[in-house]
Design an enzyme around this catalytic site. Sequence first.
Site, PDB file in Angstrom:
ATOM      1  N   ALA A 166     104.674 115.020  45.334  1.00 54.41           N
ATOM      2  CA  ALA A 166     106.069 115.275  45.713  1.00 54.41           C
ATOM      3  C   ALA A 166     106.183 116.523  46.582  1.00 54.41           C
ATOM      4  O   ALA A 166     107.011 116.568  47.501  1.00 54.41           O
ATOM      5  CB  ALA A 166     106.941 115.410  44.471  1.00 54.41           C
ATOM      6  N   ASP A 167     105.374 117.540  46.303  1.00 53.68           N
ATOM      7  CA  ASP A 167     105.381 118.742  47.136  1.00 53.68           C
ATOM      8  C   ASP A 167     104.952 118.415  48.561  1.00 53.68           C
ATOM      9  O   ASP A 167     105.548 118.896  49.532  1.00 53.68           O
ATOM     10  CB  ASP A 167     104.441 119.795  46.554  1.00 53.68           C
ATOM     11  N   GLY A 168     103.896 117.607  48.692  1.00 55.14           N
ATOM     12  CA  GLY A 168     103.426 117.252  50.021  1.00 55.14           C
ATOM     13  C   GLY A 168     104.454 116.458  50.806  1.00 55.14           C
ATOM     14  O   GLY A 168     104.666 116.691  51.997  1.00 55.14           O
TER      15      GLY A 168
END
Length: 395
Positions: A166-168
């Site tokens: 999700a961060d990426g």
Amino acid sequence: MTSLADLRVIDAATLFAGPSAAMMLGDFGADVIKIEHPRRGDPSRGHGASVDGVGLWWKSLSRNKRAAAIDLSRPEGQEILRRLAARSDVLVENFRPGTLERWNLDPKDLLELNPRLIVARMTGFGQSGPMARRPGFGTLAEAMSGFAAMTGEPEGPPTLPPLALADGIAGLAMSYAIMVALHARERTGRGQVVDMAIIEPILGLLGPQMSAYKALGAVPRRTGNRSSSNAPRNTYRTRDGRWLAVSTSAQAVAERVVTLVGRADLVAQPWFSSGAGRVAHVDELDEAVASWIAARDADEVIARFEEAEAAVAPIYDVRDIARDPQYAALGTFVELPDEELGSVTMQNVLFRLSDTPGEVRWPGRPLGHDTDEVLAELAYGAEDIAGLREKGVIA
């Protein structure tokens, strides 16, 4: 010439989503100044594999960035940021809502100081709403987006990814948002604030789940390696013990696959003409493909699929990636000299531009490597810099 060489970006974010957005801008020439706490540094320095205590994830995530260590909770550090903001194009930050305001760095004030500034705010839950002030990480987005609920085997538990997925995704989305805001600035002459919640971008990659729920009451279920949209689609083991992935998203490819494995008769079935119809008969299709592949070695299966113009790929681990000729042809990885490790290998820029290509110019640097240089550019003298360092404002 690089595409973004005229941009200055302040990366005051930590860990992964915000810093990865800034990294992507730096890959195409932006002057990115990474700001870290003088004593703690960015926590991502300690994540993942390391060599002699030097984090390899950090080397990639903070590549092409100048490293300045400044305590933004101190008035003197806040003044440094204001000076930087006055001559920068973008500020990326991911402090909890209200933190910048408490530090006398309210985005409204920064925009008065520099009306062309883009303030890119990345938080777990956004700047408003009942959860806005909670700490938020990508794992929570993977849980709340529906990703974990639809990932895993049908009878198994919800499954989280083994990486900062999700961060990426949020980092990619933020780099896009920044470029949209910069383009708007070319027409309006004004900067603006970007408000991005990490829980949102991942939703867009999970398909029209909300549309299907509202229209049909459909709730995605776990299907393992199978797809809920088409079949056959799975991983299959070969006679020599290797695993291959097969996809039949296109109707023509599905026809080629079942014909190749000796079940051309299925193509004539009325249900075969749609992905939904094939999903309804997935057990029969999977059995046909799995048994054919299991009777052959991987190299033969891949060669036969290629001859049939059907989609297949081996399941790689990093050892396979390192020796794959396609990645080598694309120049997907680069090896760079590094003052701490001697050299380090990392993934190259994400895409190739014919006229203004990006480049990984250097790996992530030690804490405070460029503090003096950055402050000198802001008209701080040597005595001023020494005084700030003595007070612990910088490192």
